[in-house]
Scaffold this motif. Structure first.
Motif, PDB file in Angstrom:
ATOM      1  N   LEU A 190      45.892  40.504  46.109  1.00  0.00           N
ATOM      2  CA  LEU A 190      45.908  40.802  44.667  1.00  0.00           C
ATOM      3  C   LEU A 190      46.897  41.933  44.381  1.00  0.00           C
ATOM      4  CD1 LEU A 190      42.088  40.762  43.823  1.00  0.00           C
ATOM      5  CD2 LEU A 190      43.801  39.127  43.025  1.00  0.00           C
ATOM      6  N   PRO A 191      47.649  41.843  43.297  1.00  0.00           N
ATOM      7  CA  PRO A 191      48.623  42.886  42.986  1.00  0.00           C
ATOM      8  C   PRO A 191      47.947  44.245  42.782  1.00  0.00           C
ATOM      9  CG  PRO A 191      49.014  40.934  41.656  1.00  0.00           C
ATOM     10  CD  PRO A 191      47.689  40.739  42.329  1.00  0.00           C
ATOM     11  N   PRO A 192      48.574  45.328  43.220  1.00  0.00           N
ATOM     12  CA  PRO A 192      48.031  46.660  42.945  1.00  0.00           C
ATOM     13  C   PRO A 192      47.796  46.852  41.451  1.00  0.00           C
ATOM     14  CG  PRO A 192      49.772  46.816  44.576  1.00  0.00           C
ATOM     15  CD  PRO A 192      49.776  45.384  44.082  1.00  0.00           C
ATOM     16  N   GLY A 193      46.681  47.488  41.135  1.00  0.00           N
ATOM     17  CA  GLY A 193      46.291  47.693  39.745  1.00  0.00           C
ATOM     18  C   GLY A 193      45.297  46.663  39.250  1.00  0.00           C
ATOM     19  N   ARG A 194      45.212  45.532  39.920  1.00  0.00           N
ATOM     20  CA  ARG A 194      44.254  44.502  39.529  1.00  0.00           C
ATOM     21  C   ARG A 194      42.857  44.874  40.031  1.00  0.00           C
ATOM     22  NH1 ARG A 194      46.388  39.222  39.085  1.00  0.00           N
ATOM     23  NH2 ARG A 194      44.206  38.505  39.068  1.00  0.00           N
ATOM     24  N   LEU A 195      41.837  44.353  39.341  1.00  0.00           N
ATOM     25  CA  LEU A 195      40.470  44.517  39.820  1.00  0.00           C
ATOM     26  C   LEU A 195      40.337  43.913  41.206  1.00  0.00           C
ATOM     27  CD1 LEU A 195      38.397  43.650  36.624  1.00  0.00           C
ATOM     28  CD2 LEU A 195      38.591  45.894  37.705  1.00  0.00           C
ATOM     29  N   ALA A 196      39.612  44.595  42.082  1.00  0.00           N
ATOM     30  CA  ALA A 196      39.356  44.087  43.432  1.00  0.00           C
ATOM     31  C   ALA A 196      38.266  43.024  43.324  1.00  0.00           C
ATOM     32  CB  ALA A 196      38.934  45.223  44.353  1.00  0.00           C
ATOM     33  N   ALA A 197      38.671  41.847  42.883  1.00  0.00           N
ATOM     34  CA  ALA A 197      37.695  40.801  42.533  1.00  0.00           C
ATOM     35  C   ALA A 197      38.263  39.422  42.862  1.00  0.00           C
ATOM     36  CB  ALA A 197      37.327  40.906  41.060  1.00  0.00           C
ATOM     37  N   SER A 198      38.766  39.279  44.086  1.00  0.00           N
ATOM     38  CA  SER A 198      39.194  37.959  44.523  1.00  0.00           C
ATOM     39  C   SER A 198      37.963  37.094  44.778  1.00  0.00           C
ATOM     40  CB  SER A 198      40.045  38.064  45.792  1.00  0.00           C
ATOM     41  OG  SER A 198      39.212  38.228  46.943  1.00  0.00           O
ATOM     42  N   GLU A 199      38.165  35.834  45.139  1.00  0.00           N
ATOM     43  CA  GLU A 199      37.029  34.958  45.417  1.00  0.00           C
ATOM     44  C   GLU A 199      36.265  35.412  46.650  1.00  0.00           C
ATOM     45  OE1 GLU A 199      38.446  31.229  47.999  1.00  0.00           O
ATOM     46  OE2 GLU A 199      39.407  31.309  46.038  1.00  0.00           O
ATOM     47  N   LEU A 200      36.842  36.312  47.457  1.00  0.00           N
ATOM     48  CA  LEU A 200      36.159  36.864  48.621  1.00  0.00           C
ATOM     49  C   LEU A 200      35.371  38.129  48.278  1.00  0.00           C
ATOM     50  CD1 LEU A 200      38.876  36.446  51.402  1.00  0.00           C
ATOM     51  CD2 LEU A 200      36.884  34.993  50.949  1.00  0.00           C
ATOM     52  N   ASN A 201      35.404  38.542  47.015  1.00  0.00           N
ATOM     53  CA  ASN A 201      34.744  39.784  46.586  1.00  0.00           C
ATOM     54  C   ASN A 201      33.765  39.502  45.451  1.00  0.00           C
ATOM     55  OD1 ASN A 201      38.087  40.739  46.699  1.00  0.00           O
ATOM     56  ND2 ASN A 201      36.654  41.313  48.327  1.00  0.00           N
ATOM     57  N   PRO A 202      32.749  38.684  45.699  1.00  0.00           N
ATOM     58  CA  PRO A 202      31.843  38.316  44.613  1.00  0.00           C
ATOM     59  C   PRO A 202      30.981  39.484  44.138  1.00  0.00           C
ATOM     60  CG  PRO A 202      30.992  37.538  46.715  1.00  0.00           C
ATOM     61  CD  PRO A 202      32.388  38.046  46.973  1.00  0.00           C
ATOM     62  N   LEU A 203      30.627  39.462  42.869  1.00  0.00           N
ATOM     63  CA  LEU A 203      29.692  40.414  42.298  1.00  0.00           C
ATOM     64  C   LEU A 203      28.288  40.022  42.744  1.00  0.00           C
ATOM     65  CD1 LEU A 203      29.430  42.822  40.247  1.00  0.00           C
ATOM     66  CD2 LEU A 203      29.003  41.083  38.493  1.00  0.00           C
ATOM     67  N   VAL A 204      27.550  40.964  43.335  1.00  0.00           N
ATOM     68  CA  VAL A 204      26.246  40.611  43.915  1.00  0.00           C
ATOM     69  C   VAL A 204      25.080  41.416  43.346  1.00  0.00           C
ATOM     70  CG1 VAL A 204      27.032  39.600  46.080  1.00  0.00           C
ATOM     71  CG2 VAL A 204      26.859  42.091  45.904  1.00  0.00           C
ATOM     72  N   MET A 238      31.467  47.632  47.530  1.00  0.00           N
ATOM     73  CA  MET A 238      32.264  48.553  46.708  1.00  0.00           C
ATOM     74  C   MET A 238      31.764  48.479  45.279  1.00  0.00           C
ATOM     75  SD  MET A 238      35.847  46.407  46.578  1.00  0.00           S
ATOM     76  CE  MET A 238      35.846  44.628  46.262  1.00  0.00           C
ATOM     77  N   ALA A 239      31.916  49.584  44.580  1.00  0.00           N
ATOM     78  CA  ALA A 239      31.490  49.613  43.183  1.00  0.00           C
ATOM     79  C   ALA A 239      32.283  48.595  42.377  1.00  0.00           C
ATOM     80  CB  ALA A 239      31.682  51.014  42.613  1.00  0.00           C
ATOM     81  N   ASP A 240      31.589  47.832  41.541  1.00  0.00           N
ATOM     82  CA  ASP A 240      32.273  46.924  40.631  1.00  0.00           C
ATOM     83  C   ASP A 240      33.207  47.729  39.735  1.00  0.00           C
ATOM     84  OD1 ASP A 240      32.937  44.603  39.235  1.00  0.00           O
ATOM     85  OD2 ASP A 240      31.316  44.897  37.782  1.00  0.00           O
ATOM     86  N   GLY A 241      34.406  47.229  39.547  1.00  0.00           N
ATOM     87  CA  GLY A 241      35.410  47.948  38.762  1.00  0.00           C
ATOM     88  C   GLY A 241      36.484  48.586  39.613  1.00  0.00           C
ATOM     89  N   ALA A 242      36.287  48.589  40.940  1.00  0.00           N
ATOM     90  CA  ALA A 242      37.319  49.121  41.832  1.00  0.00           C
ATOM     91  C   ALA A 242      38.601  48.309  41.673  1.00  0.00           C
ATOM     92  CB  ALA A 242      36.836  49.062  43.280  1.00  0.00           C
ATOM     93  N   ARG A 243      39.720  48.988  41.812  1.00  0.00           N
ATOM     94  CA  ARG A 243      41.017  48.326  41.693  1.00  0.00           C
ATOM     95  C   ARG A 243      41.811  48.445  42.985  1.00  0.00           C
ATOM     96  NH1 ARG A 243      42.359  46.712  36.568  1.00  0.00           N
ATOM     97  NH2 ARG A 243      40.854  47.369  34.957  1.00  0.00           N
ATOM     98  N   VAL A 244      42.722  47.497  43.135  1.00  0.00           N
ATOM     99  CA  VAL A 244      43.580  47.458  44.318  1.00  0.00           C
ATOM    100  C   VAL A 244      44.656  48.525  44.191  1.00  0.00           C
ATOM    101  CG1 VAL A 244      45.119  46.010  45.697  1.00  0.00           C
ATOM    102  CG2 VAL A 244      43.163  44.980  44.502  1.00  0.00           C
ATOM    103  N   THR A 245      44.936  49.207  45.291  1.00  0.00           N
ATOM    104  CA  THR A 245      46.033  50.178  45.339  1.00  0.00           C
ATOM    105  C   THR A 245      47.092  49.689  46.320  1.00  0.00           C
ATOM    106  OG1 THR A 245      44.880  51.450  47.045  1.00  0.00           O
ATOM    107  CG2 THR A 245      44.561  52.142  44.758  1.00  0.00           C
ATOM    108  N   PRO A 246      48.329  50.177  46.200  1.00  0.00           N
ATOM    109  CA  PRO A 246      49.354  49.776  47.159  1.00  0.00           C
ATOM    110  C   PRO A 246      48.936  50.180  48.578  1.00  0.00           C
ATOM    111  CG  PRO A 246      50.350  50.856  45.262  1.00  0.00           C
ATOM    112  CD  PRO A 246      48.865  51.061  45.146  1.00  0.00           C
ATOM    113  N   PRO A 247      49.024  49.287  49.547  1.00  0.00           N
ATOM    114  CA  PRO A 247      48.636  49.638  50.916  1.00  0.00           C
ATOM    115  C   PRO A 247      49.465  50.799  51.450  1.00  0.00           C
ATOM    116  CG  PRO A 247      48.897  47.259  50.678  1.00  0.00           C
ATOM    117  CD  PRO A 247      49.421  47.878  49.422  1.00  0.00           C
TER     118      PRO A 247
END
Length: 211
Positions: free
Chosen positions: A196-210, A171-180
């Motif tokens: 991660l709360p909705p509105g936060r960057l989709a960047a948990s430890e399982l979503n590394p920048l590569v 996914m593009a870096d900068g993507a954010r979480v939306t309510p499921p």
């Protein structure tokens, strides 16, 4: 995890392998592959959404027409999947098949993979006259790429060999979480975005920048 396809044959999905095996980690986090993903998406950087190994046994049924993006609680459709066979595969083994150009139309149905999605997407593909394309064969280590909104499917495995495939979703870096929006997105939200709360960057430890 093991699931059942349309015809009751078992197929195996193994996820987050990069957290369990160093060899897989090097593959999933490879900058060269991430650069291809970033170039396809037209962005400077991408993050891993998740990896997935897919094994379809001989006699396994088809994967119905669908769009991957249905499952992802993200505020962007700027996503792409790498699909790489781990063995040489032919069409009869269940080659990934695309409705070419369908990604340009965004998310067109609110449907998970099912018999209903097969029927509705098949009609959609026919009505819009999308060319249906797939490789005649792929060697182990070849790769195809498709956007999250690409309408696609895979025939059943009519061979006597296991179809073994590795996938990586970027996914593009900068993507954010939306309510499921559905149960499937709730599962993804907890499994790969770690709630991660909705509105936060989709960047948990399982979503590394590569890249």
């Amino acid at each position: 995890m093991s699931e059942r396809d349309t015809y009751g044959k078992a197929f195996l999905q193994v996820m987050n392998l990069w957290k369990q095996d160093e060899g897989v980690r090097q593959f999933v986090l490879a900058r060269r592959l991430a650069r291809v993903a970033a170039d396809l998406l037209g962005v400077k950087g991408v993050r891993i959404y998740h990896d997935q190994a897919l094994f379809k046994e001989p006699g396994g049924g088809p994967t119905p027409w669908h769009q991957d993006q249905y499952y992802w609680p993200l505020d962007t459709t700027n996503t792409v999947t790498l699909w790489m066979p781990l063995v040489d595969i032919s069409v009869e083994m269940g080659m990934l098949t695309f409705a070419t150009g369908s990604h340009r139309h965004g998310i067109v149905m609110d449907q998970k993979i099912s018999d209903e999605s097969e029927n509705n997407y098949r009609k959609y593909v026919k009505d819009h006259q999308f060319p249906v394309t797939r490789p005649a064969g792929m060697n182990a280590g070849d790769a195809s790429w498709h956007y999250g909104t690409t309408v696609h499917q895979a025939p059943g495995n009519d061979s006597d060999r296991m179809r073994e495939v590795m996938t990586v979703i970027y996914m593009a870096d900068g993507a954010r979480v939306t309510p499921p929006l559905n149960k499937a997105q709730i599962n993804d939200w907890n499994t790969w975005l770690m709630g991660l709360p909705p509105g936060r960057l989709a960047a948990s430890e399982l979503n590394p920048l590569v890249s």
